[in-house]
Design a protein around this motif. Structure first.
Motif, PDB file in Angstrom:
ATOM      1  N   VAL A 418       0.838  -1.198   0.000  1.00 43.97           N
ATOM      2  CA  VAL A 418       0.000   0.000   0.000  1.00 43.97           C
ATOM      3  C   VAL A 418       0.877   1.254   0.000  1.00 43.97           C
ATOM      4  CG1 VAL A 418      -1.759   1.300   1.258  1.00 43.97           C
ATOM      5  CG2 VAL A 418      -1.865  -1.189   1.188  1.00 43.97           C
ATOM      6  N   THR A 475      -1.361  -5.110  -8.418  1.00 46.26           N
ATOM      7  CA  THR A 475      -1.692  -4.898  -7.004  1.00 46.26           C
ATOM      8  C   THR A 475      -2.723  -5.915  -6.539  1.00 46.26           C
ATOM      9  OG1 THR A 475      -1.269  -2.523  -7.234  1.00 46.26           O
ATOM     10  CG2 THR A 475      -2.552  -3.234  -5.321  1.00 46.26           C
ATOM     11  N   LEU A 603      -7.412  -0.400  -4.593  1.00 45.97           N
ATOM     12  CA  LEU A 603      -7.471  -1.300  -3.437  1.00 45.97           C
ATOM     13  C   LEU A 603      -8.885  -1.764  -3.109  1.00 45.97           C
ATOM     14  CD1 LEU A 603      -4.752   0.399  -1.224  1.00 45.97           C
ATOM     15  CD2 LEU A 603      -4.573  -1.731  -2.520  1.00 45.97           C
ATOM     16  N   LYS A 620      -5.783  -4.466   1.574  1.00 50.56           N
ATOM     17  CA  LYS A 620      -4.745  -5.316   1.004  1.00 50.56           C
ATOM     18  C   LYS A 620      -4.395  -6.414   1.995  1.00 50.56           C
ATOM     19  CE  LYS A 620      -1.667  -6.402  -2.122  1.00 50.56           C
ATOM     20  NZ  LYS A 620      -1.689  -7.808  -1.671  1.00 50.56           N
TER      21      LYS A 620
END
Length: 772
Positions: A418, A475, A603, A620
């Motif tokens: 993050v 991600t 996210l 996350k």
């Protein structure tokens, strides 16, 4: 100085308390006789040095409250005492104690002259030692902390009582006495006794049903004669606590009747009122754990942080903890009872309220959870373990001697990504920018090549976008190759600086020759200097941080890049005067609206971060492997936020061994271990806070300057499920393990130095390991 209040005297009449001139001849005579037996030197010393109430600083319990300022969390102090001014007490105990202990109180001169003379004569003649004291003398004995039935004590008692009666009103003296005398069960003073024995108060401004009644006050005042059982014969001489045994109950009833007769003689009750009065059978059972004052609950760890925090404030800096504990303060914490209850229900995995995925697991499994309010830094919920006297797995604090306590640092694995992502979008790197993302990749500049001991960086996950992935896709799939390259591109100093600015104040480095990682204060030096102590692996979560610090970092992103310091204390007051209050300040990380929106947009696509209660949420996961294993994990994380609440969850082991389920499986990851705890907590906590999710919606990024992607676009933020799975899939055995991909979580507290409690075995991070 004397007060001007009024007090109930004999026959229930209200008598004024003007300054009175007293004849001192009987007192002087009694004292002189005593001096003959005790020595003139000693007598002169006592006259000159005896303390009076103005010299006394009585220990008074400090109460720690939840954020509402009404719900007690814990009581501190060597004595359970809550001082109530005389004029704020109702009459129940005032009348009962006079009837029980000194029926001439309102008319005597503070000393039982006959008793003093009897003691003096016994001293001279060698007769039996004598007792008998007025309330004023009893208070004098307690105030001077005198022990033992000795002639010198009797002399001091008489002199102090003389001084007291000369300098204070009867009302003031009775107030001193009622706030000081022991009542048993650790309760000192009438208010503590009322709460301990009946769950009531003597405050006259309380609702009538909450106030101590006359009959109840008589039970309490009976106990003053012998507050505790005789240790040498607890069954035969049990005292007057009716819950101790049958004999003690009968003692209590007999003395209650004696007090009732005295109440009639003094005019406090009419004969008919006395006849109608019933002995109350509502005394609470003896609580063997009462002395713990709730410090052995999970919130006992909060109290440890509260005390550590207050030691750094101006009113308490450099002072021993007794000043706080015995100072009679009201400490209002930041902990929201509703949020704390949700945290304990989810993170205490021994309870049947915990998520099914983590219930009934081996005893070495341990979870920790911290929740922080975005924009203020207030810690709303804190679970570091099930006992305040035990290990703190969520953070660390300094004790009174300056020693670090707690085991709260753990390698964050992919949950640390993050901060990489935040640093990237702050630098103008779009989450739609594409990266070369093969399964494995060499990074010569960082020493990660086929010929190195650690080997190249590998992904623990696969994603449909490979080998050419947008940053947001990497991600969601937690691709290590992408994030290692991103960290090299940004520079470790920028990643560390982003983490520090967001709220990660400490990180643990690996020092050659030292078996334990050592804490590094990220605020101590400029980022480029601090970065020299860490390698590029920092970007994939190799180095330990605390759950508290991680949560604070998440709160910063939830507040749109506005960082506030995590803290536990809202205010401290005493006698309705403010002693200290929280200092709310925020620091801007420099994330513009577009950067914040891209961070949220990316996210929220992590599957484990999705809540089913209508709130926009982002998060996350993270997993760190055990040693060089590619199949066993020892740390799992889930971190994230809504616009109103941010939290971090760690799930690992107390002994540093790999997480192994009760049925023998090692398939434990951030998405399967910490994430269920995080989702349950965030769902229950946001519901309990009764906030409108519509007021905390995330913004939509514009992605300025981006070119259309060759792959399908992401699903709509609020409805579609995130793309790839966040739990690892099998991959070829690499030359070295790497971190597991999963949602990240950030600690929200301070780092741990060498713990004073025996710490669990620590897995030392090395370059041969990697996050997932």
């Amino acid at each position: 100085m004397r007060g001007t209040g009024e007090t109930p005297g004999p026959a229930g009449a209200t008598t004024a308390s003007p300054k009175r001139k007293r004849r001192r001849l009987p007192v002087v005579l009694a004292v002189c006789v005593l001096l003959a037996g005790c020595g003139l030197v000693a007598g002169g010393y006592y006259f000159d040095s005896v303390p009076t109430p103005s010299d006394l600083k009585l220990p008074e319990s400090t109460t720690v409250f939840y954020a509402d300022g009404r719900t007690p969390m814990a009581k501190l102090g060597a004595q359970n005492r809550t001082i109530v001014p005389y004029d704020q007490m109702n009459d129940s105990a005032k009348q009962a104690i006079v009837a029980a202990e000194d029926r001439t109180f309102w008319t005597n001169r503070g000393i039982d002259f006959k008793g003093v003379l009897r003691a003096a004569w016994a001293n001279v003649s060698g007769g039996q030692r004598q007792g008998a004291s007025t309330l004023t003398q009893q208070y004098a004995r307690i105030a001077a902390d005198l022990r033992g039935v000795t002639y010198s004590r009797k002399l001091r008692e008489a002199v102090i009582a003389w001084k007291l009666d000369d300098a204070y009103t009867k009302e003031e003296i009775l107030g001193f006495y009622l706030n000081t005398v022991p009542f048993g069960r650790g309760a000192y003073g009438i208010e503590a006794a009322a709460q301990t024995y009946f769950g009531k108060t003597v405050r006259r401004d309380a609702p009538p049903e909450r106030q101590l009644t006359q009959a109840e006050a008589m039970v309490l005042c009976a106990m003053v004669k012998q507050p505790e059982a005789d240790p040498a014969d607890p069954e035969g001489t049990p005292g007057y606590d009716p819950r101790r045994n049958a004999l003690a109950r009968q003692n209590s009833i007999d003395r209650w009747n004696y007090i009732r007769d005295g109440m009639v003689k003094l005019g406090y009750l009419t004969p008919q009122q006395a006849a109608d009065l019933a002995y109350p059978d509502t005394v609470r059972p003896i609580d063997k754990d009462a002395g713990r004052s709730d410090l052995d609950r999970p919130t006992g760890l909060v109290v440890n942080h509260v005390l550590a925090e207050l030691r750094g404030t101006e009113p308490f800096r450099g002072k021993p903890d007794e000043v706080i504990r015995d100072g009679g303060y009201r400490i209002v914490t930041t902990i929201d009872k509703r949020v704390q209850d949700a945290a304990e229900a989810a993170a205490d995995i021994r309870r049947d309220t915990a998520p099914r995925a983590v219930r009934g697991q081996p005893r070495n499994w341990q979870a920790a959870l911290v929740a922080v309010e975005p924009g203020s830094g207030r810690v709303l919920g804190y679970y570091g373990g099930d006992k305040g006297s035990g290990a703190d797995y969520a953070g660390w604090y300094s004790d009174e001697d300056g020693q670090a306590r707690g085991f709260g640092q753990h390698p964050p694995g992919s949950s640390f990504k993050v901060y990489d992502l935040a640093a990237a979008v702050r630098d103008g790197i779009s989450v739609k920018e594409r990266f070369d993302s093969p399964d494995t990749k060499e990074f010569p500049a960082s020493g990660r090549t086929k010929g190195s001991a650690a080997g190249p960086i590998r992904n623990a996950e696969r994603a449909p976008c490979q080998p050419d992935c947008a940053l947001w896709e990497a991600t969601v799939a937690s691709l290590n190759v992408t994030y290692f390259e991103l960290t090299e591109r940004l520079g470790t100093d920028k990643v560390i600086e982003m983490a520090r600015q967001a709220g990660v104040e400490s990180m643990w480095e690996t020092v050659r020759g030292n078996p334990r990682p050592q804490r590094v204060d990220l605020r101590s030096d400029p980022a480029d200097e601090v970065a020299k102590r860490f390698s590029t692996e920092v970007g994939i979560g190799q180095y330990g941080i605390t759950v508290q610090d991680h949560a604070n970092g998440m709160a910063t992103f939830a507040a749109g890049g506005k960082r506030a310091d995590a803290h536990f204390v809202r205010s401290v007051s005493k006698d309705d005067e403010e002693v200290w209050t929280e200092q709310l300040r925020t620091t801007d990380l420099g994330l513009d609206r577009e950067a914040v929106d891209q961070l949220d947009w990316t996210l929220r696509r992590v599957r484990a971060a999705k809540l089913d209660n209508g709130w926009d949420s982002a998060g996350k996961t993270g997993t760190w492997q055990a040693g060089k294993s590619t199949t066993q994990n020892v740390h799992t994380w889930m971190v994230g936020w809504t616009g109103a609440l941010a939290s971090a969850v760690w799930l690992g082991t107390t002994d540093g061994k790999p997480l192994r389920t009760s049925d023998g499986s090692y398939d434990v990851y951030g998405s399967t271990g910490a994430a269920p705890i995080w989702r349950q907590f965030m769902t229950k906590a946001t519901e309990a806070m009764k906030l409108d999710p519509g007021k905390y919606r995330f913004g939509e990024p514009k992605f300025p300057g981006d070119t259309p992607e060759p792959t399908a676009s992401a699903p709509p933020p609020s409805t579609a499920a995130p793309t790839p799975s966040d739990s690892p899939s099998p991959s070829p055995t690499p030359s070295s393990p790497s971190p597991s991909p999963e949602p990240t979580g950030r600690p929200t507290s301070r780092p741990t130095l060498t713990p004073t409690l025996p710490p669990p075995p620590t897995i030392t991070p090395t370059r041969t390991r990697g996050p997932r």
